[in-house]
Design an enzyme around this catalytic site. Structure first.
Site, PDB file in Angstrom:
ATOM      1  N   SER D  69      -9.212  65.599 112.332  1.00  0.00           N
ATOM      2  CA  SER D  69      -8.637  64.617 113.263  1.00  0.00           C
ATOM      3  C   SER D  69      -7.991  63.421 112.584  1.00  0.00           C
ATOM      4  O   SER D  69      -7.220  62.698 113.221  1.00  0.00           O
ATOM      5  CB  SER D  69      -9.711  64.115 114.230  1.00  0.00           C
ATOM      6  N   LYS D  72      -4.345  63.109 112.836  1.00  0.00           N
ATOM      7  CA  LYS D  72      -3.723  62.704 114.100  1.00  0.00           C
ATOM      8  C   LYS D  72      -3.065  61.332 114.012  1.00  0.00           C
ATOM      9  O   LYS D  72      -2.122  61.031 114.747  1.00  0.00           O
ATOM     10  CB  LYS D  72      -4.765  62.731 115.222  1.00  0.00           C
ATOM     11  N   TYR D 199      -0.567  72.287 114.787  1.00  0.00           N
ATOM     12  CA  TYR D 199      -1.785  71.463 114.930  1.00  0.00           C
ATOM     13  C   TYR D 199      -2.884  71.936 113.982  1.00  0.00           C
ATOM     14  O   TYR D 199      -3.489  71.132 113.265  1.00  0.00           O
ATOM     15  CB  TYR D 199      -2.235  71.532 116.394  1.00  0.00           C
ATOM     16  N   TYR D 251     -13.718  58.891 118.258  1.00  0.00           N
ATOM     17  CA  TYR D 251     -14.050  59.642 119.471  1.00  0.00           C
ATOM     18  C   TYR D 251     -14.698  58.701 120.505  1.00  0.00           C
ATOM     19  O   TYR D 251     -14.316  57.535 120.573  1.00  0.00           O
ATOM     20  CB  TYR D 251     -14.964  60.828 119.136  1.00  0.00           C
ATOM     21  N   VAL D 269     -13.836  66.000 111.760  1.00  0.00           N
ATOM     22  CA  VAL D 269     -15.085  66.783 111.790  1.00  0.00           C
ATOM     23  C   VAL D 269     -15.465  67.404 110.454  1.00  0.00           C
ATOM     24  O   VAL D 269     -16.549  67.972 110.325  1.00  0.00           O
ATOM     25  CB  VAL D 269     -15.063  67.914 112.842  1.00  0.00           C
TER      26      VAL D 269
END
Lengths: 315, 315, 315, 315
Positions: D69, D72, D199, D251, D269
């Protein structure tokens, strides 16, 4: 008494059709694929069939339309035949949801993440994945064979154009199917696209009110076909199907239909409704204009009127 | 055939009671108020009553318990008598929810914010607010009078200690009630506390299985009391009540009970269940140990067993 | 550089006020109580205060209005002073919710059922319950004393009419409070009505932009009052408050305001906004017309404009 | 002062690493793909880089891991460069959600059904779909080129095995992507599988703490690379990225991290965290054992400890 009610039905049906057809203008035909949008929105037709083979047909009963969600009743029956109750209900629950038919909420919110019932989209996809067959073609063929048997017409087939259109636009159903896969509801061997292909195919099976009436009659008679004299489906499975039709058959307007009409029924977005008056009638209705919950607006009205007039509620 | 089934019932009931009582150990009596926690968790009792006045009683059928949510069937009937269908259904919907009985989610999430049905807590509170009367006492008295009439016992009363205990701990119900007030479901004149007082009172009405059986018999006979020969409630309202019992009567396990037993029934957290075999029997069951959805674990099992054995499903 | 920015601010402010006031017509003053509905919807005022005591005031900066949710920053500070971090954060979380400020969903959906943060209604009610005092009056007085200290004006008081109006209409807040009680967030000794009375009182505290600017200046200086030379609140608690203002201060438009303006701020439904430019300015804004998320539509615009023009974002 | 803090950091870091590494045993490495499950769960490493090129590295800072992540943040920057703010924010919102990072709820519940922010899975998929390029390969290459530029290492590449494993198991991400397609967030020309391939590729880019520290340093310097003397990304876009890192970077534990550490950071993660001390440091951390919200349990602890000790909070 049957004769008296039959005479009442025959006499009054034209009037009820006229009255109920007015409601069509408050709804709209489904428009997410061009094939459904083309349906005559103000049509309304009905067929009623009795165990002794008497039939009343009225209005646009000759209109051909795709079964859509009505097919879910029969894939459920076939999955039960293929696997038995215990296995089927390890993959799909027995509860109405109160949510829209294509809702994904409870798959995330409620453990163990299986669909609440076999008649919402998520549940019907799960059930479709249970139909035995080694290919999309074989699975589709098995559903077709079952529906031809129930409807007593070997000419029934699915509309490939409709199936293909559904497939192109069905992002929401794909989303549901992948969520099911994540939750372990769909088995690892079968691909989501294969399951969905079978699903789109069986939703695209074309019928008329007469077909639905005949299928409904067999449900009304507990799986026994009074015309051929054969038990086509085990009575227990038909009982299960009729229970779901009562509690979940009209999407999240099922409770209201149970209160107002009180008979097992299942609707589809092409405007069809299959209804059952236990022991008495199989009924097929079509009226493409839908209300905002996705049920035939004039068709619902017609069934409610008839149920009240003829005292059909099972309660 | 009736005689044969009656003999079957009479003969087998002791065995079924023994079998089903075993399941009680997998559940627990409600413990949120001391009065409920004191109930004998492994008790199981039943009364079955026929239109000709025959009665079978078995197990702990003499146990006295509070109606709790079972009373919601009768406040609904009374509200329908007081206001008619149209007004009642402007304040409460007709759909099962799939959510817990005390859930507040849909009051926020789903327009227009009225409770989905009269048998979840939010809906029952809305219905209670509709019962006519100028005070808590008068409203409570009217519910009591109606239940005494239905049960054929003028000695029935509510347990004040239970009602008071409920009131002290019922923060969740207060939360629901104020949300209803916000959403315009409760009228401006009546205070939330008054409505809740009536609600706690009618939930605390004490009965036995025999009482429930008699009330169920009247529902089974469409509002007609075969023992007194009087129509106690309009048949249409009883039809509505039985429909809700089938679709929503066992909280969010109603769908499953409909599939497994297939008869209208309503449970309460004190372990009682009122069940109806249309035209045939009124049934009262008690078994205080509850499953995690809030229904009598042994009681559910007993009714499912009997329904399968005697082929009671209405589907 | 300060001087240069100050000159820029002084010069341009009238123009920005004129530009931003236009947006007021796209919003509406809160109307759930008559006192708020009476506010001049097209008003827009601002006060800016520096550590050296310089002040700019523009537009309707003299307008008096109730703090409403802005008071939640100060009850949080007071609760932290009264109990310390550990206890406060056992009753309320630290996360933005993405939901409406008065949403009840997450209290049911997310374990352990404590409010997600102190600036949504549920969280602010939980925080209010933590303020020490043996009565509603004493608790109210302690909040008032704290706000008078921060604002440097002993004449500040709450508007009893507004508080009473809030109380009469606040069914949703009562619903939230009883749900909190159910979830064990409010202690057993304090009644919900007492907590809500204190809550309505502190929401009804009347201020002007000048008061907010002074309170903001103390936050901008880490709890130190540069005008009196005293540390009024521990720096850590002010840091906590400013963090929540950035992540949760503008209801569920906080993320957007952080992206567009990038400074800690807290809005109220009377149209006030308290904003902080760390180390530099305390700012008070008022503009009663609200956007659909409940923030002053012209006030938000004004702060965003100024932040971009003066490069205030802390990121 | 910088020198003093630098000395403090250098001196104390070994002790902090030892202390924080203990927390790893309370977490677990991600196990949904074998490549992540193989990571050394008790590892903990860090790199800290200053604008003048000084670097501290400690613990397992040489460990290679996939960005997951963390990538991102950089696809968001690239999408902003490719399309500008207005277009990007027509496809993705600016609000924290309070929900799990892979939640689908708000796509159904909240109009207009666009993801709430670019750092939850749904939002990151939407952002990935915006990256220009005529093929999966070209889009992947553009992300890689951007990350190589930011990290100052042309040897950076993605791990094909990890990307493929993600693709095989990513049913939930597919579900999110098809829901986005349904909601019109993904354009009609690009297939869901192509977007997901890009992705999975960018999530599988392999880095070390040193790479993250260098990327973080550029964010800390507003897009300017102090080592090469070049402005690599427009300052406004970096401001946007850092704001999202603060409000949504960890998150649904972002709010808590903002309160406890108060600096922009983004976790993955695989156990990596990219953190930014504005104007001062770029920081890369790795610790594969995750807490139940999906953040490195020891890594979070380490950053919180350092932030408190060095007074890094931006509030």
């Amino acid at each position: 008494m049957m004769n008296e009610q039959w005479r009442h039905l025959t006499t009054k049906l034209p009037e009820w059709l006229d009255d109920c057809r007015q409601y069509a203008k408050d709804g709209e035909a489904a428009s997410y694929i061009p094939e459904l949008a083309k349906a005559p929105a103000d049509a309304l037709g009905i067929s009623i069939l009795t165990p002794d083979g008497s039939m009343i047909a009225g209005g646009d009963s000759g209109l051909q339309f795709t079964m859509q969600s009505i097919s879910k009743v029969f894939t459920l029956l076939l999955a039960l035949v293929d696997h038995g109750e215990e296995h089927v209900f390890s993959k799909v629950g027995m509860e109405p949801t109160g949510d829209d038919f294509n809702s994904i909420l409870k798959l995330e919110l409620v453990e163990p993440g299986i669909p609440f019932n076999p008649l919402i989209n998520a549940g019907a996809i799960a059930v479709t994945s249970l139909i035995k067959g080694s290919s999309v073609a074989e699975r589709t063929e098995r559903v077709l064979a079952f529906i031809r048997l129930m409807a007593g017409d070997d000419a029934i087939d699915y509309n490939e154009t409709v199936s293909r259109s559904e497939s192109v636009t069905a992002h929401r159903n794909r989303s549901l199917a992948y969520f099911l896969k994540e939750n372990g509801v769909l088995d690892e061997q079968t691909s989501v696209e294969e399951v969905l292909s079978v699903y789109f195919n069986h939703c695209a099976i074309e019928v008329t009110c007469g077909h639905l009436a005949r299928m409904g009659l067999i449900l009304a008679c507990g799986g026994f076909d009074p015309l051929s004299g054969r038990q086509l489906v085990p009575r227990r499975y038909v009982q299960i199907a009729k229970t779901f039709m009562l509690t979940c058959g009209m999407y999240n307007a099922s409770g209201e239909f149970a209160i107002r009409a009180g008979i097992p029924a299942k609707s589809g977005v092409a405007g069809g409704i299959l209804a059952v008056v236990p022991g008495q009638y199989g009924i097929g209705v079509v009226g493409p204009a839908l209300n905002r919950k996705g049920n035939s607006i004039a068709g619902i009205r017609l069934l409610e009127t008839m149920s009240v007039e003829c005292d059909w509620s099972i309660f």
